[in-house]
Design an enzyme around this catalytic site. Structure first.
Site, mmCIF file in Angstrom:
data_model
loop_
_atom_site.group_PDB
_atom_site.id
_atom_site.type_symbol
_atom_site.label_atom_id
_atom_site.label_comp_id
_atom_site.label_asym_id
_atom_site.label_seq_id
_atom_site.Cartn_x
_atom_site.Cartn_y
_atom_site.Cartn_z
ATOM 1 N N GLY A 11 -48.176 39.820 11.551
ATOM 2 C CA GLY A 11 -49.036 39.411 10.430
ATOM 3 C C GLY A 11 -48.444 39.921 9.134
ATOM 4 O O GLY A 11 -48.663 41.062 8.739
ATOM 5 N N VAL A 14 -49.738 40.400 2.625
ATOM 6 C CA VAL A 14 -49.381 41.529 1.747
ATOM 7 C C VAL A 14 -49.491 42.889 2.450
ATOM 8 O O VAL A 14 -48.552 43.701 2.419
ATOM 9 C CB VAL A 14 -50.300 41.546 0.498
ATOM 10 C CG1 VAL A 14 -49.844 42.593 -0.476
ATOM 11 C CG2 VAL A 14 -50.295 40.196 -0.163
ATOM 12 N N VAL A 76 -53.803 40.843 10.830
ATOM 13 C CA VAL A 76 -54.100 39.421 10.624
ATOM 14 C C VAL A 76 -55.552 39.281 10.206
ATOM 15 O O VAL A 76 -56.317 40.247 10.228
ATOM 16 C CB VAL A 76 -53.811 38.581 11.888
ATOM 17 C CG1 VAL A 76 -52.342 38.686 12.269
ATOM 18 C CG2 VAL A 76 -54.702 38.982 13.035
ATOM 19 N N SER A 130 -56.914 51.657 4.456
ATOM 20 C CA SER A 130 -57.360 51.425 3.087
ATOM 21 C C SER A 130 -56.316 51.902 2.091
ATOM 22 O O SER A 130 -55.619 52.877 2.322
ATOM 23 C CB SER A 130 -58.665 52.153 2.800
ATOM 24 O OG SER A 130 -58.983 52.023 1.422
ATOM 25 N N GLY A 131 -56.258 51.202 0.984
ATOM 26 C CA GLY A 131 -55.338 51.626 -0.071
ATOM 27 C C GLY A 131 -54.731 50.431 -0.769
ATOM 28 O O GLY A 131 -53.943 50.582 -1.690
ATOM 29 N N LYS A 187 -64.235 52.963 8.391
ATOM 30 C CA LYS A 187 -63.606 52.154 7.334
ATOM 31 C C LYS A 187 -64.663 51.294 6.619
ATOM 32 O O LYS A 187 -64.627 51.148 5.395
ATOM 33 C CB LYS A 187 -62.514 51.262 7.945
ATOM 34 C CG LYS A 187 -61.957 50.208 6.990
ATOM 35 C CD LYS A 187 -61.193 50.835 5.863
ATOM 36 C CE LYS A 187 -60.714 49.992 4.723
ATOM 37 N NZ LYS A 187 -60.739 48.599 4.680
ATOM 38 N N HIS A 190 -66.533 53.450 4.314
ATOM 39 C CA HIS A 190 -65.659 53.659 3.145
ATOM 40 C C HIS A 190 -65.816 52.490 2.161
ATOM 41 O O HIS A 190 -66.016 52.677 0.970
ATOM 42 C CB HIS A 190 -64.199 53.791 3.599
ATOM 43 C CG HIS A 190 -63.206 53.570 2.491
ATOM 44 N ND1 HIS A 190 -62.874 52.299 2.033
ATOM 45 C CD2 HIS A 190 -62.502 54.425 1.722
ATOM 46 C CE1 HIS A 190 -62.016 52.410 1.039
ATOM 47 N NE2 HIS A 190 -61.766 53.687 0.835
ATOM 48 N N ASN A 191 -65.735 51.288 2.686
ATOM 49 C CA ASN A 191 -65.831 50.110 1.805
ATOM 50 C C ASN A 191 -67.210 50.003 1.164
ATOM 51 O O ASN A 191 -67.326 49.625 0.000
ATOM 52 C CB ASN A 191 -65.544 48.826 2.583
ATOM 53 C CG ASN A 191 -64.073 48.640 2.847
ATOM 54 O OD1 ASN A 191 -63.344 49.618 2.984
ATOM 55 N ND2 ASN A 191 -63.623 47.408 2.937
ATOM 56 N N GLU A 194 -67.398 52.347 -1.561
ATOM 57 C CA GLU A 194 -66.598 51.755 -2.654
ATOM 58 C C GLU A 194 -67.460 50.756 -3.449
ATOM 59 O O GLU A 194 -67.428 50.748 -4.682
ATOM 60 C CB GLU A 194 -65.386 51.082 -2.014
ATOM 61 C CG GLU A 194 -64.470 50.314 -2.934
ATOM 62 C CD GLU A 194 -63.411 49.559 -2.108
ATOM 63 O OE1 GLU A 194 -62.826 50.136 -1.182
ATOM 64 O OE2 GLU A 194 -63.198 48.365 -2.408
ATOM 65 N N ARG A 462 -101.761 48.763 7.908
ATOM 66 C CA ARG A 462 -101.258 48.161 9.153
ATOM 67 C C ARG A 462 -102.299 48.247 10.260
ATOM 68 O O ARG A 462 -102.462 47.345 11.076
ATOM 69 C CB ARG A 462 -99.952 48.856 9.579
ATOM 70 C CG ARG A 462 -98.798 48.629 8.608
ATOM 71 C CD ARG A 462 -97.547 49.381 9.047
ATOM 72 N NE ARG A 462 -96.969 48.821 10.260
ATOM 73 C CZ ARG A 462 -96.782 49.491 11.386
ATOM 74 N NH1 ARG A 462 -97.102 50.757 11.473
ATOM 75 N NH2 ARG A 462 -96.240 48.894 12.426
HETATM 76 P P1 2AM Z 1 -49.915 32.878 8.604
HETATM 77 O O1 2AM Z 1 -48.932 33.393 7.594
HETATM 78 O O2 2AM Z 1 -49.236 32.078 9.682
HETATM 79 O O3 2AM Z 1 -51.087 32.161 7.998
HETATM 80 C C1 2AM Z 1 -53.371 36.918 6.913
HETATM 81 O O4 2AM Z 1 -54.009 35.680 6.888
HETATM 82 C C2 2AM Z 1 -52.375 36.958 8.044
HETATM 83 O O5 2AM Z 1 -53.017 36.633 9.275
HETATM 84 C C3 2AM Z 1 -51.214 36.008 7.885
HETATM 85 O O6 2AM Z 1 -50.054 36.678 8.288
HETATM 86 C C4 2AM Z 1 -51.594 34.875 8.834
HETATM 87 O O7 2AM Z 1 -50.491 34.154 9.366
HETATM 88 C C5 2AM Z 1 -52.234 35.657 9.942
HETATM 89 N N1 2AM Z 1 -53.095 34.834 10.805
HETATM 90 C C6 2AM Z 1 -54.257 34.247 10.449
HETATM 91 N N2 2AM Z 1 -54.776 33.578 11.508
HETATM 92 C C7 2AM Z 1 -53.902 33.740 12.546
HETATM 93 C C8 2AM Z 1 -53.890 33.310 13.904
HETATM 94 N N3 2AM Z 1 -54.889 32.597 14.410
HETATM 95 N N4 2AM Z 1 -52.835 33.690 14.667
HETATM 96 C C9 2AM Z 1 -51.840 34.449 14.150
HETATM 97 N N5 2AM Z 1 -51.811 34.883 12.886
HETATM 98 C C10 2AM Z 1 -52.828 34.548 12.082
#
Ligand code: 2AM
Length: 491
Positions: A11, A14, A76, A130-131, A187, A190-191, A194, A462
């Site tokens: 995955g 970013v 992902v 996180s970060g 986590k 944490h969010n 935030e 009540r």
């Molecule tokens: P992609 O670049 O092929 O879309 C954030 O969306 C990350 O999750 C991306 O790297 C995306 O791959 C991946 N991703 C989202 N759905 C996915 C799936 N069903 N199988 C594998 N990777 C997935």
């Protein structure tokens, strides 16, 4: 067959790409894979060029290129994609291999997946990361939970990759959190915290602007000063910087003034609020922050309403307004009052977050270490702040601390801030400035510290209409009364 990579990362959005670069930079050989394989090639030919990476184009090739026991991390999109990938990985893995989910996954999915993966003879880790982008690259806060046997295998690498704090910069913001979904729950909290921090800062901004009349340059100076004191934190720091940024589309305006006042959200704050409702714990800061984003998103409705609904105009109640302005005082006093209100509300917000963690830990038998959780948030993540050292100390001194507000340090901090906090909430109400988070924090504080609340009347209602029964102050047991007979009879 297995290759010689120390770690596999799947995955390459970013966070994934940056985390892969971070792991490699600590001396590990990293296999990478992405469903859209052109991203693998882009990375290998780009930022990873000349580095210790192996780019793979099928899930099979990805798994085979990593040393056993394999450490395979997914970053992902949370949800069904994670289940689909687990299904693909299980038949390709060998016993003892470790599948790690570093996404923003709902903890209950991680509870379920841990069982499923363990039943297949593998180990599973749900790790909150996180970060943001920079944290992933340079050192995020990491909150791993799941199969405990996985921890000795990943500990060294994860702690090397994570943010470090402490006087010698050698305490990693990564420790084992607990079984199954515990890491993802921490986590999520944490969010949620935030969300609360951000909403509180935004309310301070609105007050300083609308009531205090501060412009962006003055706001910059105020936040710069606040960042030197007890409010010191990443969010205060970036807020300071935001007030100095000029519009990147040209002109001399500040960028913040060009941004539409409609807040987005990805859902972790909502999860925390929903789970607080399920647990019956009043995590009102996060809930209020989620609702405040919701109200901001009703922009068109607000624009329409602004033309119809009146606030407290100058002429409406001049005496009251004058009294509020007296409370506000001069500009320097007001800035200081808002700082106090922000600090006190922030303490309440963290107190609520830890109460929710305690309730969730008891419900799921996670045995969470709260001081540890505070330490994990001390660096790398969005809520990082010096203040978390105090929370860590508080739970280290008393692991059963019922509520942070009861700890002497925080009790004193609220005592010192309380008069100003009340002044800010009261004057905001009179002047018609919404401060939902400041006021819900104060209401929680007042509700929590009162021995007697009006719930006796609620129980009577009540029991009156629904025979729901009530408890008495002077006897054990549950009682029901025939209210129709007891009431004053209508004439
Ligand atoms: P992609 O670049 O092929 O879309 C954030 O969306 C990350 O999750 C991306 O790297 C995306 O791959 C991946 N991703 C989202 N759905 C996915 C799936 N069903 N199988 C594998 N990777 C997935």
């Amino acid at each position: 067959m297995s290759g010689d990579c120390d770690f596999g990362l799947m995955g390459l959005a970013v966070m994934g790409e940056n985390l892969a670069l971070n792991v490699e930079s600590r001396g590990y050989k990293v296999a990478v894979y992405n469903r859209t394989t052109s991203k693998v090639d882009d990375l290998i030919e780009g930022r990873a060029k000349g580095k210790n990476f192996v780019g793979t184009h099928t899930v099979e090739e990805f798994v085979k290129s990593v040393k056993r026991p394999r450490k395979l991390m997914m970053l992902v999109k949370a949800g069904p994609a994670v289940d689909a990938i687990i299904d693909q990985l299980i038949p390709l893995c060998d016993p003892g291999d470790i599948i790690i989910d570093g996404g923003n996954t709902l903890y209950s999915d991680t509870e379920r997946r841990t069982k499923l993966v363990e039943e297949a003879g593998l180990l599973y880790v749900g790790c909150g990361v996180s970060g943001g982008e920079e944290g992933a690259l340079k050192g995020p806060s990491m909150m791993p939970g799941g199969s405990k046997e996985a921890w000795p295998h990943i500990k060294e690498m994860f702690q090397a990759v994570s943010a470090k704090v402490g006087p010698n910069n050698d305490i990693p913001c990564c420790e084992w959190v607990g079984p199954r979904g515990a890491g993802h729950y921490v986590k999520m909290v944490h969010n949620g915290i935030e969300y609360g921090d951000m909403q509180l800062i935004c309310e301070a901004y609105q007050l300083l602007r609308e009531v205090g009349g501060l412009n962006n340059e003055e706001l910059y100076d105020v936040f710069a000063e606040w960042n030197e004191g007890e409010l010191q934190s990443y969010l205060i720091e970036i807020t300071r910087d935001i007030f100095s940024a000029k519009d990147d589309q040209g002109g001399d305006a500040f960028l913040v003034d060009k941004i539409l006042d409609v807040a987005g959200a990805k859902g972790t704050g909502k999860w925390m609020s929903q789970l607080a409702l399920d647990l019956g714990v009043p995590s009102t800061l996060v809930t209020t922050a989620v609702f405040a984003r919701g109200l901001s998103a009703q922009k068109e409705a607000r624009v329409r309403a602004s033309k119809t609904l009146n606030g407290p105009s100058e002429s409406m109640n001049p005496e009251m307004r004058a009294a509020a302005m007296k409370l506000v005082g001069d500009r320097a006093d007001f800035v200081e009052s808002v700082r106090h209100a922000l600090y006190a509300s922030k303490i309440v917000s963290y107190a609520q977050g830890f109460v929710q963690l305690q309730a969730a830990s008891a419900e799921h038998d996670w045995g969470l270490d709260y001081g540890n959780a505070a330490l994990l948030w001390r660096g790398g993540c969005i809520i990082r702040a010096q203040f978390l050292d105090r929370i860590k100390d508080a739970f280290e001194a008393d692991s059963n601390l019922e509520n942070l507000l009861l700890h002497p340090f925080f009790k004193k901090a609220i005592e010192d801030a309380q008069a100003a906090w009340r002044t800010v909430v009261a004057s905001a109400a009179i002047l018609g400035i919404p401060v939902p988070a400041f006021s819900t924090a104060l209401n929680y504080y007042d509700g929590y510290r009162l021995e007697r609340l009006p719930a006796n009347l609620l129980q009577a209602q009540r029991d009156y209409f629904g025979a729901h029964t009530y408890q008495r102050v002077d006897k054990d047991g549950w009682f029901h009364s025939e209210w129709l007979d007891l009431r004053k009879q209508p004439k």
